[in-house]
Design an enzyme around this catalytic site. Structure first.
Site, PDB file in Angstrom:
ATOM      1  CG  HIS A  62       0.254 -12.385  -6.885  1.00  0.00           C
ATOM      2  ND1 HIS A  62      -0.523 -13.135  -6.046  1.00  0.00           N
ATOM      3  CD2 HIS A  62       1.330 -13.149  -7.178  1.00  0.00           C
ATOM      4  CE1 HIS A  62       0.053 -14.311  -5.838  1.00  0.00           C
ATOM      5  NE2 HIS A  62       1.191 -14.341  -6.510  1.00  0.00           N
ATOM      6  CE  LYS A  72      -4.271  -6.887  -6.249  1.00  0.00           C
ATOM      7  NZ  LYS A  72      -3.062  -7.733  -6.368  1.00  0.00           N
ATOM      8  CE1 TYR A 132      -6.088 -11.071  -0.692  1.00  0.00           C
ATOM      9  CE2 TYR A 132      -4.754  -9.382  -1.703  1.00  0.00           C
ATOM     10  CZ  TYR A 132      -4.854 -10.572  -1.024  1.00  0.00           C
ATOM     11  OH  TYR A 132      -3.738 -11.258  -0.679  1.00  0.00           O
ATOM     12  CG  ASP A 166       3.398 -16.714  -5.593  1.00  0.00           C
ATOM     13  OD1 ASP A 166       2.727 -16.540  -6.633  1.00  0.00           O
ATOM     14  OD2 ASP A 166       2.987 -16.390  -4.463  1.00  0.00           O
TER      15      ASP A 166
HETATM   16  C1  LIG Z   1      -6.733 -14.113  -7.162  1.00  0.00           C
HETATM   17  C2  LIG Z   1      -7.715 -15.224  -7.571  1.00  0.00           C
HETATM   18  C3  LIG Z   1      -7.339 -16.543  -7.545  1.00  0.00           C
HETATM   19  N1  LIG Z   1      -8.202 -17.517  -7.922  1.00  0.00           N
HETATM   20  C4  LIG Z   1      -7.799 -18.928  -7.856  1.00  0.00           C
HETATM   21  C5  LIG Z   1      -6.555 -19.280  -8.624  1.00  0.00           C
HETATM   22  C6  LIG Z   1      -5.921 -20.379  -7.792  1.00  0.00           C
HETATM   23  O1  LIG Z   1      -6.486 -21.642  -8.129  1.00  0.00           O
HETATM   24  C7  LIG Z   1      -6.348 -20.052  -6.372  1.00  0.00           C
HETATM   25  C8  LIG Z   1      -5.258 -19.359  -5.566  1.00  0.00           C
HETATM   26  O2  LIG Z   1      -4.756 -18.275  -6.344  1.00  0.00           O
HETATM   27  P1  LIG Z   1      -3.388 -17.570  -5.986  1.00  0.00           P
HETATM   28  O3  LIG Z   1      -2.369 -18.601  -5.685  1.00  0.00           O
HETATM   29  O4  LIG Z   1      -3.091 -16.581  -7.076  1.00  0.00           O
HETATM   30  O5  LIG Z   1      -3.788 -16.828  -4.637  1.00  0.00           O
HETATM   31  P2  LIG Z   1      -2.981 -15.702  -3.866  1.00  0.00           P
HETATM   32  O6  LIG Z   1      -1.529 -16.027  -3.934  1.00  0.00           O
HETATM   33  O7  LIG Z   1      -3.571 -15.535  -2.543  1.00  0.00           O
HETATM   34  O8  LIG Z   1      -3.278 -14.435  -4.768  1.00  0.00           O
HETATM   35  C9  LIG Z   1      -3.379 -13.177  -4.191  1.00  0.00           C
HETATM   36  O9  LIG Z   1      -2.069 -12.758  -3.822  1.00  0.00           O
HETATM   37  C10 LIG Z   1      -1.987 -11.438  -3.275  1.00  0.00           C
HETATM   38  C11 LIG Z   1      -0.529 -11.123  -3.030  1.00  0.00           C
HETATM   39  C12 LIG Z   1      -2.724 -10.431  -4.071  1.00  0.00           C
HETATM   40  O10 LIG Z   1      -2.318  -9.274  -4.189  1.00  0.00           O
HETATM   41  C13 LIG Z   1      -4.050 -10.861  -4.589  1.00  0.00           C
HETATM   42  O11 LIG Z   1      -4.591  -9.922  -5.502  1.00  0.00           O
HETATM   43  C14 LIG Z   1      -3.998 -12.211  -5.195  1.00  0.00           C
HETATM   44  O12 LIG Z   1      -3.203 -12.182  -6.379  1.00  0.00           O
HETATM   45  O13 LIG Z   1      -7.497 -19.196  -6.495  1.00  0.00           O
HETATM   46  C15 LIG Z   1      -9.483 -17.194  -8.330  1.00  0.00           C
HETATM   47  O14 LIG Z   1     -10.282 -18.088  -8.704  1.00  0.00           O
HETATM   48  N2  LIG Z   1      -9.891 -15.901  -8.341  1.00  0.00           N
HETATM   49  C16 LIG Z   1      -9.055 -14.898  -7.971  1.00  0.00           C
HETATM   50  O15 LIG Z   1      -9.442 -13.691  -7.946  1.00  0.00           O
END
Ligand SMILES: Cc1cn([C@H]2C[C@H](O)[C@@H](COP(=O)(O)OP(=O)(O)O[C@H]3O[C@@H](C)C(=O)[C@@H](O)[C@H]3O)O2)c(=O)[nH]c1=O
Length: 180
Positions: A62, A72, A132, A166
């Site tokens: 991501h 980050k 993070y 993903d």
């Molecule tokens: C990242 C993020 C997600 N969300 C929401 C979107 C979704 O409904 C839920 C889960 O999101 P994700 O599936 O993207 O979560 P995740 O896969 O844990 O995303 C994370 O992955 C790692 C590898 C990173 O590097 C992070 O910066 C972030 O992108 O949370 C937010 O509301 N705020 C945020 O800052």
């Protein structure tokens, strides 16, 4: 911070923190503004969040695209992961290459990821909590990724627990990087 370790990707660092252990448990400081500034690291974090993941989970790769791209700082407060950073900056000598780290609560290390790099991790322990800190807030329309299988990390495979999103990212080869 005890040590700032360079990696083969310019601007990606592993930070080793002092960890104080006593009969109660342990104490670790993950962020100190002056320390970051003295080492040329960005310290203007705007948001902090964490995720809890089971063994076998992969999250990534991501990043946020410009103008909402960000630095980050990532660390593990429970468990152990294989943490991976991929360089997406077209003018970088390590464009398209990745570095891996054993990131764990026990080790107390952190990874500093500059703008223009993608991040992902694979969970090795029964559970892992990753924290993070980011220098721009979440922007769903700029939040994107590249497909895990296109970054040839030997430890990653199709048995991993992975989100639908993903699994539908473009490959590294097909992704038109907006980073210079
Ligand atoms: C990242 C993020 C997600 N969300 C929401 C979107 C979704 O409904 C839920 C889960 O999101 P994700 O599936 O993207 O979560 P995740 O896969 O844990 O995303 C994370 O992955 C790692 C590898 C990173 O590097 C992070 O910066 C972030 O992108 O949370 C937010 O509301 N705020 C945020 O800052």
């Amino acid at each position: 911070m005890k040590t700032l370790r360079k990696t083969k990707i310019p601007g990606v660092y592993e930070l080793i923190n002092n960890q104080f252990n006593d009969q109660r448990g342990s104490f670790v400081k993950k962020f100190h503004e002056n320390d970051f500034e003295e080492n040329g690291l960005q310290s203007d974090f705007k948001e902090q969040y964490f995720s809890v993941s089971k063994k076998g989970v992969f999250r990534g790769f991501h990043f946020q695209t410009p103008p909402e791209d960000h630095v980050k700082l990532v660390y593990c407060v429970q468990g152990e992961v294989l943490d991976i950073v991929v360089d997406l900056r077209k003018s970088s000598p390590t464009f398209g290459l990745y570095v891996t780290f054993d990131l764990s609560a026990e080790e107390g290390n952190s990874i500093y990821i500059p703008k223009g790099c993608a991040h992902g991790f694979f969970v090795k322990s029964e559970q892992a909590i990753l924290v993070y800190n980011v220098t721009t807030v979440y922007s769903p329309i700029h939040d994107t990724g590249i497909h895990w299988s296109s970054v040839k990390v030997p430890e990653l495979n199709s048995e991993m627990i992975i989100s639908e999103r993903d699994n539908h990212f473009d490959s590294l080869e097909n992704y038109k990087s907006p980073f210079n």
